[in-house]
Scaffold this motif. Sequence first.
Motif, PDB file in Angstrom:
ATOM      1  N   HIS A 142      -1.349   4.006  -1.511  1.00  0.00           N
ATOM      2  CA  HIS A 142      -2.690   3.692  -1.036  1.00  0.00           C
ATOM      3  C   HIS A 142      -2.767   3.941   0.467  1.00  0.00           C
ATOM      4  O   HIS A 142      -1.759   3.866   1.175  1.00  0.00           O
ATOM      5  CB  HIS A 142      -3.037   2.229  -1.326  1.00  0.00           C
ATOM      6  N   ASN A 196       2.349   1.935  -3.414  1.00  0.00           N
ATOM      7  CA  ASN A 196       1.390   2.359  -4.433  1.00  0.00           C
ATOM      8  C   ASN A 196       0.568   3.573  -3.995  1.00  0.00           C
ATOM      9  O   ASN A 196      -0.465   3.879  -4.605  1.00  0.00           O
ATOM     10  CB  ASN A 196       0.453   1.196  -4.774  1.00  0.00           C
ATOM     11  N   ARG A 207       0.832  -1.208   0.000  1.00  0.00           N
ATOM     12  CA  ARG A 207       0.000   0.000   0.000  1.00  0.00           C
ATOM     13  C   ARG A 207       0.866   1.257   0.000  1.00  0.00           C
ATOM     14  O   ARG A 207       0.566   2.228  -0.702  1.00  0.00           O
ATOM     15  CB  ARG A 207      -0.931  -0.005   1.215  1.00  0.00           C
ATOM     16  N   HIS A 248     -10.163  -5.308  -6.840  1.00  0.00           N
ATOM     17  CA  HIS A 248     -10.511  -4.518  -5.649  1.00  0.00           C
ATOM     18  C   HIS A 248     -11.623  -5.145  -4.799  1.00  0.00           C
ATOM     19  O   HIS A 248     -12.252  -4.454  -3.999  1.00  0.00           O
ATOM     20  CB  HIS A 248     -10.906  -3.088  -6.044  1.00  0.00           C
ATOM     21  N   ASP A 255      -5.689  -6.261  -5.532  1.00  0.00           N
ATOM     22  CA  ASP A 255      -5.252  -5.020  -6.170  1.00  0.00           C
ATOM     23  C   ASP A 255      -5.683  -4.939  -7.632  1.00  0.00           C
ATOM     24  O   ASP A 255      -5.554  -3.885  -8.259  1.00  0.00           O
ATOM     25  CB  ASP A 255      -3.728  -4.884  -6.071  1.00  0.00           C
TER      26      ASP A 255
END
Length: 224
Positions: free
Chosen positions: A27, A25, A22, A41, A38
């Motif tokens: 996130h 990326n 996370r 979702h 990913d």
Amino acid sequence: MLFLSFLFGASVASFITSCCYRLGNNHSLTIPQRSYCDNCHCILRWWHLIPIFSFIILRGQCFYCKQKINLYLPVIEFLSGIAFTTFLIYEPIHDLIILLFLTSLIFLTSTDFFSHVIYSYSLLGLFPITLLSIPQNYFYNLIFACILVVSLLLFATFTKTLGIGDIEFLFITCLIWGWYQSLLIIQWSSLIMLFIFVFTRKKKLPFIPALSLVTILCLFIQGC
């Protein structure tokens, strides 16, 4: 107890790698609170998240969209389980130091693998291992570490094959264990990376995973 140690280590690795993915990326670490695929979702169910076993049950792919799960995940979970089983001896202070050391290595490995980023503050988690290591002359280690850093910076400048994070990691290992073990770590890690390059032909490969693996092997041989 061995199984519990293995499961604990694999679970810790699973959690850390999820957070590192996370972070890599951009996130949120808290939204959504539950793990998700990913690719599609979809929120994952509890039995999708059992370290190693879920990978086997799901045949290495997402339950919903059939996207392949990165092989790195079960590998790091398995190796972490082995490491926790090997080094934890159920003595609070010893195990706390080992836990901090191993979780730092897992974090460093995962951030480098997913995003080729090394967070320098996570290197601090490696230092407490000195309390369990063979006593060193840290003044000489510092001198050798500085020489190593200068050499690696020159090497990186001309070859573009090392990142600053890799050099920082090796500086810490040299500071903790001295020049001889650091050179062994570099040598064996480089051989691992050469082997991976031959099979993948990727020009940009994360070096910290190999460094971490060899560091743990050296720690095992040393007998912490």
